[in-house]
Design a protein around this motif. Sequence first.
Motif, PDB file in Angstrom:
ATOM      1  N   ALA A   1       1.947 -26.821   0.087  1.00 43.72           N
ATOM      2  CA  ALA A   1       1.247 -25.554   0.275  1.00 43.72           C
ATOM      3  C   ALA A   1      -0.097 -25.591  -0.434  1.00 43.72           C
ATOM      4  CB  ALA A   1       2.085 -24.387  -0.235  1.00 43.72           C
ATOM      5  N   LYS A   2      -0.938 -24.645  -0.060  1.00 46.19           N
ATOM      6  CA  LYS A   2      -2.281 -24.584  -0.634  1.00 46.19           C
ATOM      7  C   LYS A   2      -2.243 -24.237  -2.105  1.00 46.19           C
ATOM      8  CE  LYS A   2      -6.804 -22.437   0.264  1.00 46.19           C
ATOM      9  NZ  LYS A   2      -7.546 -21.517   1.154  1.00 46.19           N
ATOM     10  N   THR A   3      -1.332 -23.360  -2.499  1.00 43.79           N
ATOM     11  CA  THR A   3      -1.216 -22.955  -3.898  1.00 43.79           C
ATOM     12  C   THR A   3       0.244 -22.974  -4.322  1.00 43.79           C
ATOM     13  OG1 THR A   3      -0.974 -20.584  -3.391  1.00 43.79           O
ATOM     14  CG2 THR A   3      -3.217 -21.435  -3.670  1.00 43.79           C
ATOM     15  N   ASP A   4       0.473 -23.069  -5.624  1.00 42.41           N
ATOM     16  CA  ASP A   4       1.837 -23.013  -6.147  1.00 42.41           C
ATOM     17  C   ASP A   4       2.472 -21.659  -5.868  1.00 42.41           C
ATOM     18  OD1 ASP A   4       1.614 -25.585  -7.096  1.00 42.41           O
ATOM     19  OD2 ASP A   4       1.018 -24.976  -9.120  1.00 42.41           O
ATOM     20  N   GLU A   5       1.653 -20.604  -5.917  1.00 41.82           N
ATOM     21  CA  GLU A   5       2.185 -19.268  -5.661  1.00 41.82           C
ATOM     22  C   GLU A   5       2.688 -19.158  -4.219  1.00 41.82           C
ATOM     23  OE1 GLU A   5      -0.734 -19.908  -6.990  1.00 41.82           O
ATOM     24  OE2 GLU A   5      -0.660 -19.042  -9.015  1.00 41.82           O
ATOM     25  N   LYS A   6       1.931 -19.697  -3.283  1.00 41.61           N
ATOM     26  CA  LYS A   6       2.332 -19.668  -1.882  1.00 41.61           C
ATOM     27  C   LYS A   6       3.620 -20.454  -1.675  1.00 41.61           C
ATOM     28  CE  LYS A   6       1.928 -19.213   2.632  1.00 41.61           C
ATOM     29  NZ  LYS A   6       2.324 -17.950   3.281  1.00 41.61           N
ATOM     30  N   ARG A   7       3.703 -21.611  -2.322  1.00 45.59           N
ATOM     31  CA  ARG A   7       4.912 -22.441  -2.187  1.00 45.59           C
ATOM     32  C   ARG A   7       6.130 -21.712  -2.750  1.00 45.59           C
ATOM     33  NH1 ARG A   7       8.123 -24.036   0.046  1.00 45.59           N
ATOM     34  NH2 ARG A   7       9.684 -25.520  -0.593  1.00 45.59           N
ATOM     35  N   THR A   8       5.959 -21.075  -3.913  1.00 50.76           N
ATOM     36  CA  THR A   8       7.068 -20.358  -4.542  1.00 50.76           C
ATOM     37  C   THR A   8       7.526 -19.192  -3.688  1.00 50.76           C
ATOM     38  OG1 THR A   8       6.278 -20.976  -6.746  1.00 50.76           O
ATOM     39  CG2 THR A   8       7.795 -19.106  -6.603  1.00 50.76           C
ATOM     40  N   ALA A   9       6.566 -18.449  -3.145  1.00 49.52           N
ATOM     41  CA  ALA A   9       6.917 -17.288  -2.320  1.00 49.52           C
ATOM     42  C   ALA A   9       7.674 -17.719  -1.071  1.00 49.52           C
ATOM     43  CB  ALA A   9       5.653 -16.525  -1.940  1.00 49.52           C
TER      44      ALA A   9
ATOM     45  N   TYR B   1      -3.854  -8.535   1.771  1.00 41.91           N
ATOM     46  CA  TYR B   1      -2.530  -7.918   1.893  1.00 41.91           C
ATOM     47  C   TYR B   1      -1.470  -8.984   2.136  1.00 41.91           C
ATOM     48  CZ  TYR B   1      -5.617  -3.924   2.660  1.00 41.91           C
ATOM     49  OH  TYR B   1      -6.597  -2.980   2.534  1.00 41.91           O
ATOM     50  N   ARG B   2      -1.785  -9.956   2.963  1.00 46.63           N
ATOM     51  CA  ARG B   2      -0.827 -11.026   3.230  1.00 46.63           C
ATOM     52  C   ARG B   2      -0.626 -11.892   1.994  1.00 46.63           C
ATOM     53  NH1 ARG B   2      -3.559 -11.914   9.178  1.00 46.63           N
ATOM     54  NH2 ARG B   2      -2.585 -10.090  10.128  1.00 46.63           N
ATOM     55  N   HIS B   3      -1.692 -12.066   1.239  1.00 48.77           N
ATOM     56  CA  HIS B   3      -1.558 -12.779  -0.030  1.00 48.77           C
ATOM     57  C   HIS B   3      -0.664 -11.993  -0.988  1.00 48.77           C
ATOM     58  CE1 HIS B   3      -2.572 -15.130  -3.573  1.00 48.77           C
ATOM     59  NE2 HIS B   3      -2.948 -14.024  -4.179  1.00 48.77           N
ATOM     60  N   GLY B   4      -0.843 -10.674  -0.993  1.00 41.77           N
ATOM     61  CA  GLY B   4       0.004  -9.846  -1.834  1.00 41.77           C
ATOM     62  C   GLY B   4       1.463  -9.957  -1.457  1.00 41.77           C
ATOM     63  N   ALA B   5       1.745  -9.979  -0.157  1.00 41.03           N
ATOM     64  CA  ALA B   5       3.126 -10.128   0.301  1.00 41.03           C
ATOM     65  C   ALA B   5       3.691 -11.484  -0.104  1.00 41.03           C
ATOM     66  CB  ALA B   5       3.192  -9.951   1.814  1.00 41.03           C
ATOM     67  N   ALA B   6       2.860 -12.531   0.011  1.00 43.26           N
ATOM     68  CA  ALA B   6       3.316 -13.860  -0.380  1.00 43.26           C
ATOM     69  C   ALA B   6       3.598 -13.927  -1.884  1.00 43.26           C
ATOM     70  CB  ALA B   6       2.269 -14.905   0.008  1.00 43.26           C
ATOM     71  N   ARG B   7       2.723 -13.328  -2.687  1.00 43.34           N
ATOM     72  CA  ARG B   7       2.937 -13.311  -4.139  1.00 43.34           C
ATOM     73  C   ARG B   7       4.175 -12.518  -4.515  1.00 43.34           C
ATOM     74  NH1 ARG B   7       1.430 -13.113  -8.371  1.00 43.34           N
ATOM     75  NH2 ARG B   7      -0.657 -12.457  -8.979  1.00 43.34           N
ATOM     76  N   ALA B   8       4.444 -11.465  -3.739  1.00 42.51           N
ATOM     77  CA  ALA B   8       5.637 -10.658  -4.020  1.00 42.51           C
ATOM     78  C   ALA B   8       6.894 -11.322  -3.485  1.00 42.51           C
ATOM     79  CB  ALA B   8       5.481  -9.271  -3.397  1.00 42.51           C
ATOM     80  N   GLY B   9       6.725 -12.316  -2.603  1.00 43.43           N
ATOM     81  CA  GLY B   9       7.885 -12.966  -2.017  1.00 43.43           C
ATOM     82  C   GLY B   9       8.656 -12.042  -1.094  1.00 43.43           C
ATOM     83  N   THR B  10       7.938 -11.113  -0.438  1.00 39.84           N
ATOM     84  CA  THR B  10       8.555 -10.106   0.422  1.00 39.84           C
ATOM     85  C   THR B  10       7.940 -10.178   1.807  1.00 39.84           C
ATOM     86  OG1 THR B  10       8.787  -8.637  -1.495  1.00 39.84           O
ATOM     87  CG2 THR B  10       9.044  -7.643   0.682  1.00 39.84           C
ATOM     88  N   PRO B  11       8.756 -10.142   2.891  1.00 37.85           N
ATOM     89  CA  PRO B  11       8.176 -10.044   4.232  1.00 37.85           C
ATOM     90  C   PRO B  11       7.233  -8.855   4.312  1.00 37.85           C
ATOM     91  CG  PRO B  11      10.532 -10.468   4.365  1.00 37.85           C
ATOM     92  CD  PRO B  11      10.232 -10.195   2.912  1.00 37.85           C
TER      93      PRO B  11
END
Length: 740
Positions: free
Chosen positions: A196-204, A669-679
């Motif tokens: 993934a591009k970022t660790d946060e994206k991969r974790t989410a 907003y999509r980044h926020g959803a990814a960081r929250a790990g929520t659809p």
Amino acid sequence: MNSPIRMTKYRTLLLATIGFNFSFLIWFSFAPFTGPMAEEFGLSLAEIGVLASAAIWLAPFGRILTGWLSDRFGAPTIFAIVLAYVGVFSIWSAFAESYTVFFITRLIVATAGITFVIGIQHVSEWFESESLGTAEGIYAGIGNAGAAGGALILPRAFPSGWTGPIFTTNWRAAFFYTGLVSILLAGVYYVFGEAAKTDEKRTATKQSASLREWLHTATRYGTVILALAYVMTFGLELSMNGWLATYYREGFNTQNLVLASTFAATFSVAAGLLRPIGGYVSDLLARKERDILPIFTGRYREQWTFVSLCFVVVTMVGMTLAGLTGQVLLAVAAGFLVGMGCAFSEGAIFAQVPAMFPNSSGAVAGVVGGIGTVGGIVYPLVCAAPFLPNLHTGYSVVAVSMIPIVLLAAWVFQPNVAERATDDGLVTGSDSSPVSDDWQVIPRTKYRHRLKLTPERFSVTLSIMLRLAGSWPSISNELPPIARLAGEKHQSLVICFRIFMISTPVDSHVSFDSHQVSTVTFDSYSTLVDVDAAETALAERVPDPQPVSKLWRARSLEYTFVANAVDAYQPFYEMNRDALQHALDVCNVSLSTAERDEILAVYHELDVFSDVRDGIERLCDGGYDCYVVSNGNPAMLESMVEHAGIGDLLEDTISADEVGTFKPDPEIYRHGAARAGTPIDNIVHVTAGWFDIMGAQHAGMQGAWVDRKSSPWEPFGPDPDLTIDTFHDLAETLDVWIGS
């Protein structure tokens, strides 16, 4: 693992495309050699059709499984594993002496096709939503062209008179050497690929890979119709890739193997290389908001998908008519048009996937891509069916079988159905379990969000009604058993209560779906804290602070909009400073830099609205995860949260600084959803900003407008999903009651 070179989104796209292109080549590497293989193993024409069909047998389950595995463990690992074992079994098949061993090993080699969803997931982890459709179109289009590459390259690289150091049979040499390349490519993908591009994206993404979430996504009407549409397009492409060389050879007595394979390759070239056009047209119509049909008004992507599906049906009938003329070149031209229809449809379908399911595109791609391969199993059997009068008739039979899918698509693409296609599905309820007969879900209407009638909710509502009637003191102690008895035993009361709930207008609940919400995100300025309080700081230094304050705030927002348009991002604090300086200049106010910065510093200590702390606390107590998603840069948000005293209630703060773009760009907003790990469709975004509502809704969230000043809503754009006066209103709408 970390790549030895710095991976970018374009390098990732290149790696995934090369991997998938070769996967398609080795998947259909048997197609150019069906003649000599049939001769060596004594296969009939029908048995060749079975072999072509068998190439797809394991793909449906394999794609669904690897889609989930890619989310869970990362695309590079899963892609490398598949390429490695495919290479081993391809080499094994080259040494097969019995047809049983050959059939089993080639069956396993055919699972190379499951890499499609792995690459789709990998690309989606790197590209922004605005360019994702184009990137996936390039990936899938060039990747699918691997079948054409195999048809063009393999019979020329391994001709009929092949003599080599290991094999004297051309197809055995082809399977051996392509197996070696597959193993080598597996190592390259594993070493150089980054998940993934970022660790946060991969974790989410990893955290969202749950069976429950997959089941919910897989059963939405939108997923189902896209999967069926993919059956009649990509499934058809698979069948044609494995069948056309045989068709052109047997149907027109074209015994030249290279020539027949070349004819077949024209279809594969069209189906592969033209696919990005299908995605591009879908994106273009959506961006321009242009209707191309008098039906499905306002559903721009759906219109294009429907047109392309109809084109496939028409060209399949044309394939039969062209074949019956006996002119092979006319049949090749018809095959090219069928390939074009497949390309446009597939591009349109996978442009819809991230648009409809922005935070579940990997899971949906697995389901759509997996089920879509079923057509590749069935259609070759139809085309080679011995009971048909000739080899040309099968194409029209397949076309007729596609009509029910097109009609079902027409139903789902209706605007009133399409707008709910990502929420409604074959399995109902947030827990993907059916609701019991005793307590049904109240139908959603224009005025009311969905509400599950339980004894507890009946008790609460009855208590409110009794309070209003003035009867509370006399029966307050008896209320719970009375309510429970009424809810469980007296169905007439339940029916009356349902009618009351459905028929009572509640304007603030125009389209809000509380049933779906699990996470709440908040804007910061004007939502949590009062930016008008900055006027106090101005009043100490400016004779008439009001016009300065208003221009300061307005220009600050204008700067963010322009920055998005011209790609000139800078931290919000700096833009806010420039906006303040502009307002001072316009109002002919001369202040020193130190005085200006003192005014600017008020943003670290703005007044907090009185309902903020208690309202968020209620939501947290009700089980909702709460985040701040703001234009503010991290330092501003840190001081704002500390001053507001809500740090212990928030899961995290998410800044525009993390993505380098401001609201209302959907990316934040999509980044926020990814960081929250929520659809994203399980999130309600709470804000006082009208443009913030529109941005959140456009990205896929629900929007709750905090109307603290009783202002009229903007005439431009859609209405908010929910309008509230305070955070307590939101808590009550989500059925979080004080003390619950």
